[in-house]
Design a protein around this motif. Structure first.
Motif: not given
Length: 289
Positions: A75-94
């Motif tokens: 899914w996507t989250i915003n930081y101000k005008n920046l957008k990032f794809n978030i995806r929980p991975t098998g090594f705990k990071h997103t």
């Protein structure tokens, strides 16, 4: 010096305790381990017990996500005008380190105030948080990482943020070999960002150990630094490293090469919304014009 990433709306560090942190990424709540959280949990209240996902470490190394409530694969989250794809991975990071927002704000401000074309080299660039930030400020960016999957993720983040028309070069390569080639080509950069791992391997098995390689690599990067540099940033998550280590590396490299400028280091942190405790999230060293 402590800098805080406290301007998020789509990300929230909700609470911490017993070696874990509870976070909100957009509308999704995740519970995952954090080695810095050595104090007890005050109370395992409802969100702790029923997040969307809970990452469990395995005794054999690694771990896996337990999905307690349905959530999308990405899914996507915003930081101000920046957008990032978030995806929980098998090594705990997103796929995103939210504490780096404090550095993104600093980079964006430096690039915009420069009022001239700026070329940025982002090394060990992961999924491109800093690449997106610098491109959004109008810089030309070269993004280098040894992992093809991470570089593809960074391309997605650039597209999500509507920055396809910005000049961004994506390179899958060992960073040392890439910088050596750039020196031979005579290419120069006004700003260099690096987020070196404690330990890693390049695409052909090249071994990286930060305590053995960091100084030599920063010294090598002096060969691609322009005559009028804007900034140099080193991030580190290496346990036991002091910010003073990064300050000393910068003072004996760029501090000798470039007259003037300011060198300083510190910690990056995120405040928890429940009680305001600060989660330490690594260190940084900066040289800036």
């Amino acid at each position: 010096m402590l800098i805080l990433s406290d301007s998020w709306k789509d990300y929230e560090l909700i609470d911490m305790g017993n070696g874990e942190k509870l976070e909100r990424w957009g509308d999704i709540v995740l519970r995952r381990p954090d080695p810095q959280v050595v104090w007890p949990m005050e109370k395992e209240w409802s969100l702790w017990k029923n997040p969307h996902g809970h990452y469990h470490r395995s005794n054999r190394g690694g771990g896996s996500w337990e999905q307690k409530k349905k959530y999308p694969e990405s899914w996507t989250i915003n930081y101000k005008n920046l957008k990032f794809n978030i995806r929980p991975t098998g090594f705990k990071h997103t796929g995103l380190f939210p504490e780096q927002a404090a550095n993104w704000d600093w980079m964006i401000d430096k690039i915009k105030k420069a009022k001239r074309p700026i070329k940025v080299l982002n090394l060990f660039a992961y999924t491109g948080g800093a690449t997106v930030a610098c491109a959004s400020a109008g810089a030309e960016v070269c993004h280098v990482d040894a992992a093809k999957g991470m570089v593809n993720w960074a391309k997605d983040n650039i597209a999500l943020s509507g920055l396809q028309n910005q000049t961004v070069r994506f390179i899958v390569d060992d960073v040392v070999k890439f910088v050596e080639r750039e020196i031979r080509r005579g290419r120069k950069y006004d700003a260099i960002i690096m987020d070196p791992p404690s330990y890693g391997r390049g695409p052909k098995g090249e071994v990286w150990k930060i305590e053995d390689k960091l100084y030599d690599f920063v010294e090598l990067c002096m060969g691609v630094l322009s005559d009028d540099p804007l900034f140099f940033l080193i991030n580190s998550y290496t346990t036991g490293f002091s910010p003073i280590v990064l300050e000393n590396v910068l003072s004996t490299t760029i501090g000798k090469k470039v007259k003037g400028g300011k060198i300083y280091g510190g910690e990056v942190g995120i405040p928890a919304s429940r009680d305001g405790k600060i989660l330490p999230c690594g260190i940084f060293g900066r040289w800036e014009r």
